[in-house]
Design a protein around this motif. Structure first.
Motif: not given
Length: 504
Positions: A262-264, A318-322
């Motif tokens: 993912d791009l994070t 894809v981006i992962e959030t917190q």
């Protein structure tokens, strides 16, 4: 036997006459210091930004910081053997990777070298990993769908060939599953796939490959893997390598899909490189050009016009959030670059709604242009029905009495929600999706108990593929919707309901 000086002279003249060597111009410098994958080099006065530098032991580096009296370069690979005083040469080239159909079915690293134990690549063509994105004049509107096989996406958040659709959500909410399902569903659809794994462990990448192999997807797929054990430099260039491979198909007039997972982690790798290169940190310690990092990558996804091959490259980053925080720095950056987002909610996932797609927060800015006509006609009502259901469900918690119309909308919404629940790695045929969604939105399921809707859907899918295969295939291939087709869909649903004992 004595050889005369004239004979020796003739031999030398002949050798000189036959000697053919190109002049090679190269700057030579010396390593001042090396550590954390970064080398400081003195003497490379002619080095260019992004140029490939040659270190001892067939190791290459990337010149990123051009300073007044030195160059700072990231080393692409092992750097333990590089010492102070080692010689470094410029190459006059930027990073290039092998491309072509020979990569299909292979797993390669961030430099395009095979890591699957299946021998060397036979590709002779290479492309630079950094290229300028196609201009507006060379593009055309997105109009062809990428069928994901996931009902919730194909019906309400359609993806078109040439689009950039962000998949965003917390950890363990099913983001990678959407990518895998989409790639599995491309069998026989003339869409080449590139899956880029960034910062994952090697076991995860191996599991993804095994899943592709089990479903026959590796024959049209390339995996580019930069694992967590690789240096940050390789995690940094991996997405650009995958994009270069995808651009080969796009520029050849074919269609390709690239998934960045993912791009994070990509942004983390770039932050690590920037800090070790002594670049000034900005918000959350990211460098000031972190927006450009992703914009120059995602802008390369495009649908080209007929004068420029007519091919397409679709990007699914894809981006992962917190903790569901979509307003953080990297998520907002990538949301602003892409043409829509599929937002996955942890609460929905934990409640059993899988894929856990939030209808209210997900959007496709291409919309109905990326749908076949039949899907557009039957699914338009679905999004509004679900949106009304979510709104009513929130208010109905505080109401003891509900009128008949509100109760009917809530019941319909519950059934539609169950209809969209789907198992992993089981993409649904487009024709089956159209018939199933029609049944849900037109009231054919109103007499089916909510807890039996999934069972009904599975039975209906088997019925269509066994008894009405030609019809559901024609829905996808003909892409038409008229009164005759609608009547046939109704007749098919009625036939199954009679067979399964569902009241009309």
């Amino acid at each position: 036997m004595a050889i005369s000086s004239s004979e020796i002279s003739e031999v030398i003249k002949q050798r000189l006459q036959d000697f053919d060597a190109e002049m090679v111009s190269a700057d030579v410098g010396r390593v001042i210091s090396v550590g954390d994958g970064i080398a400081q080099i003195y003497g490379l006065t002619g080095a260019m930004a992004g140029e490939l530098l040659q270190f001892p032991g067939d190791v290459f580096g990337l010149a990123l910081n051009l300073e007044e009296d030195q160059v700072r370069a990231v080393i692409l690979g092992a750097f333990e053997h590089i010492q102070e005083g080692d010689e470094v040469r410029t190459t006059g080239r930027i990073v290039e990777v092998p491309v072509g159909p020979q990569l299909l079915g292979r797993t390669v690293d961030a430099l395009g070298q095979p890591i699957d134990g299946k021998g060397p690549l036979e590709s002779s063509e290479t492309r630079p990993i950094e290229t300028i994105a196609p201009g507006v004049v060379t593009r055309q509107r997105v109009s062809e769908p990428v069928q994901t096989g996931i009902m919730a996406i194909d019906a309400m958040i359609p993806i078109g060939r040439g689009q950039r659709e962000l998949i965003i959500g917390d950890r363990q909410t099913g983001k990678t599953s959407i990518l895998i399902d989409t790639i599995i569903n491309q069998k026989g659809k003339n869409l080449f796939c590139i899956y880029v794994a960034i910062g994952q462990n090697a076991a995860s990448v191996a599991r993804v490959r095994k899943t592709f192999e089990d479903n026959g997807a590796m024959e049209y797929t390339v995996i580019v893997a930069a694992t967590a054990s690789d240096p940050a430099s390789l995690n940094y260039i991996a997405p650009y390598t995958g994009c270069a491979i995808g651009e080969y198909f796009r520029d050849s007039g074919q269609d390709a899909l690239i998934c960045y997972d993912d791009l994070t982690k990509h942004a983390w790798a770039y932050r690590e490189l920037s800090l070790t290169l002594r670049r000034p940190p900005g918000r959350e310690a990211y460098p000031g050009d972190v927006f450009y990092l992703h914009s120059r990558l995602l802008e390369r996804a495009a649908k080209l016009n007929a004068d420029n091959s007519g091919g397409s490259l679709t990007a699914l980053p894809v981006i992962e959030t917190q903790a569901n925080d979509v307003s953080a720095y990297i998520p907002t950056n990538v949301i602003s670059i892409t043409d829509g987002q599929i937002y996955l909610e942890a609460d929905l996932f934990n409640s059993g709604q899988r894929p856990a797609i939030s209808v209210g927060l997900s959007v496709s800015r291409v919309g109905g242009d990326a749908q076949i006509r039949s899907m557009n006609k039957v699914a338009g009502q679905m999004k509004s029905d679900l949106a009304q259901f979510r709104e009513l469900a929130a208010f109905s918690q505080f109401a003891s009495d509900l009128d008949a119309n509100t109760r009917r909308q809530l019941d319909r919404g519950q059934r539609l929600t169950q209809l969209l629940v789907q198992k992993q790695f089981e993409p649904v045929h487009t024709g089956v999706q159209v018939c199933t969604i029609y049944a849900g939105t037109r009231g054919f399921l109103d007499k089916v108990p909510v807890d039996k809707v999934r069972e009904w859907k599975n039975g209906f899918s088997r019925f269509l593929l066994a008894e009405r295969k030609t019809f559901v295939d024609s829905i996808e291939s003909d892409r038409k919707w008229d009164e005759d087709i609608e009547a046939k869909v109704k007749e098919t649903i009625d036939a199954f309901n009679r067979q399964s004992g569902v009241e009309a």
